[in-house]
Write an enzyme that holds these catalytic residues in place. Structure first.
Site, PDB file in Angstrom:
ATOM      1  N   SER B 126     -36.517  15.656  42.569  1.00  0.00           N
ATOM      2  CA  SER B 126     -37.150  14.404  42.998  1.00  0.00           C
ATOM      3  C   SER B 126     -36.115  13.293  43.009  1.00  0.00           C
ATOM      4  CB  SER B 126     -38.257  14.060  42.004  1.00  0.00           C
ATOM      5  OG  SER B 126     -38.642  12.711  42.112  1.00  0.00           O
ATOM      6  N   TYR B 150     -40.279  12.208  33.520  1.00  0.00           N
ATOM      7  CA  TYR B 150     -40.315  13.102  34.688  1.00  0.00           C
ATOM      8  C   TYR B 150     -38.927  13.211  35.332  1.00  0.00           C
ATOM      9  CZ  TYR B 150     -41.627  14.688  39.415  1.00  0.00           C
ATOM     10  OH  TYR B 150     -41.721  15.364  40.607  1.00  0.00           O
TER      11      TYR B 150
END
Lengths: 324, 324
Positions: B126, B150
């Site tokens: 990501s 994350y």
């Protein structure tokens, strides 16, 4: 001030504890106790303060909880499988270097969630986090691209320290140590071992072999400078560190030729003549991708220092190891 | 060609499997079987080839071994706890995003050590790996400084994929997906969810709220572009990828205003009028540090693409989700 040292049986751990006991204080606070942990029981050192020595398995929660049970204000996390061994034993490297760090951080999380203040954790990272095509001087924001399992594991450890700090579970600082030189005693399994042996052996009348080219440049600090950096890392004000919790420490950038010239200046031509070149393509392949020089601007601004000549690095070895 | 999809029940997983079954081939080889895995049993999709759907716990060796037992040539590792949930549930984020990835890689290591060829693994990373002070356009070698758990977990996953690939245990590629827009269906727990809802809801006659400033710039790709990228990542020749196994994928860089202007062009002023601004300082604080634009030069050279306008991104949603 209670200090826990994990990885206390290693060379840096022993020197750090000796330094702490000698100073009697850390970050302006009197040291009340030093708790030494390692996979083997560390040698208990004597001092004016309470010192314990305990064998633990840092990869287990029981081992990590034993560290936190000493209610440390500062945790030094020095425990690691070194580069050569982490490459040779893939599973062991991940178990100790990744799982061990995570387990210790999890124990910190449990303690802070139970109401403890987040302890300062000083994590020893490495310039092995850098690799691939490197510039002549590596800046503080250079991207991390390790080329070894050890370097990968240190990147992961830094990321964990950063995130656990952001979340308030620990007050961490990761310090990327340059190659430590001159290491006393027998070689360890680090691929960088020859950088010490080509000076240490001749200084003690023994021959030594240089496995790499004479113009190979790398970056160094003495064990004494490394210990000073670890003390400083515990002392830093959290706000002064800021949100980026990894610091590249300064090192002395020098070539093999410069190392040998210093050896000859300090110890004479006869001693320098004990060293001979015998290229080892396997070692050359590993070390040719290593950092040549570090800018270390953030760390220098925070007061970290290394030696400014190899003459100094040799003098430190003579004073601290040979009793000169 | 046998393909395993881990995280098959998610939006991208379902679309990827539909694409694979429709094409019937991957990387020039006929697809013999698609094995779908998720923490819940994925909906079995029909196609000309064998499709299985299995519920596993990817954080256990039994779960990971079930994936490897299908003898996959390609493993898509899409399984993740998304950004908002990884921040809210610290332990779950690490368990799924770090331990799950490591366990899957360990199963690959066991398989290759037992003689299997290293499977291609496509790992969805990501742009959350980037953070802090970011330049207007992020280059391929920009340092990784995630500001969330994350993002930290994705950095760690990339590092693991890189090292396990270097060691020959897997043939991995990590692709850093831009924010996927327009996500169909209900919002997930990602902090980026509003970027989809401010278009998706009005296009279906519902009001929507913009929680951030109109000039906020971010980078996007449609679900269709994301699936195309995942197909391409499986197709890439290992030598063409080179030794750096993380790729920042291209995205369309656009502001909220540009999103809304496209909405008005495509769907009319009445639809665009369904959106109102209602700043949410909590969301603004999270997204203001997100990447504004990506250079993605390596990925573009390898043939990865994203849309070139928000009109296209809206058209993809209308075609793929609304049956226009």
């Amino acid at each position: 001030m209670r200090v826990a040292v994990v990885g206390a049986a290693g060379m840096i751990g022993r020197k750090l504890i000796a330094q702490l006991l000698g100073a009697g204080a850390l970050a302006g606070h009197e040291i009340e106790a030093v708790h030494a942990f390692d996979v083997v029981t560390p040698t208990a050192q004597r001092g004016a303060v309470s010192v314990t020595a305990t064998a633990i398995d840092i990869t287990t929660m029981a081992g990590a909880n034993a560290v936190l049970a000493t209610d440390p204000d500062v945790i030094y996390h020095l425990a690691a499988v070194v580069s050569g061994e982490a490459e040779a034993d893939f599973a062991k490297g991940y178990r100790v270097n990744v799982d061990g760090t995570r387990t210790l951080l999890e124990a910190c999380r449990a303690a802070t969630e139970a109401g403890a203040s987040p302890p300062r954790m000083v994590f020893t990272s490495s310039i092995a986090v850098f690799g691939g095509q490197l510039p002549d001087v590596i800046g503080d924001d250079h991207h991390l691209s390790p080329q070894t399992s050890y370097g990968t594991q240190k990147v992961i450890g830094e990321q964990l320290v950063q995130d656990y700090t952001r979340r308030g579970f620990v007050d961490g600082v990761s310090v990327r140590l340059p190659t430590i030189c001159i290491r006393p005693g027998a070689p360890n399994k680090a691929a960088s071992g020859f950088y010490s042996s080509i000076l240490r052996e001749p200084l003690q009348g023994q021959p030594a072999v240089i496995p790499v080219a004479a113009d190979l440049r790398h970056t160094f600090a003495s064990p004494r400078a490394a210990v000073s950096s670890l003390v400083r890392a515990a002392t830093l004000n959290s706000a002064a560190i800021g949100s980026t919790r990894s610091l590249t420490l300064p090192g002395l950038s020098a070539t093999i030729s410069e190392q040998l010239a210093a050896l000859e200046r300090v110890a004479g031509a006869d001693v320098a003549a004990l060293v001979r070149r015998e290229p080892d393509p396997a070692i050359e392949a590993i070390v040719e991708g290593w950092p040549r020089a570090l800018a270390a601007e953030r760390a220098i601004a925070l007061g970290f220092e290394a030696e400014s000549s190899f003459d100094e690095i040799i003098a430190v070895f003579q004073e601290d190891e040979l009793g000169h």
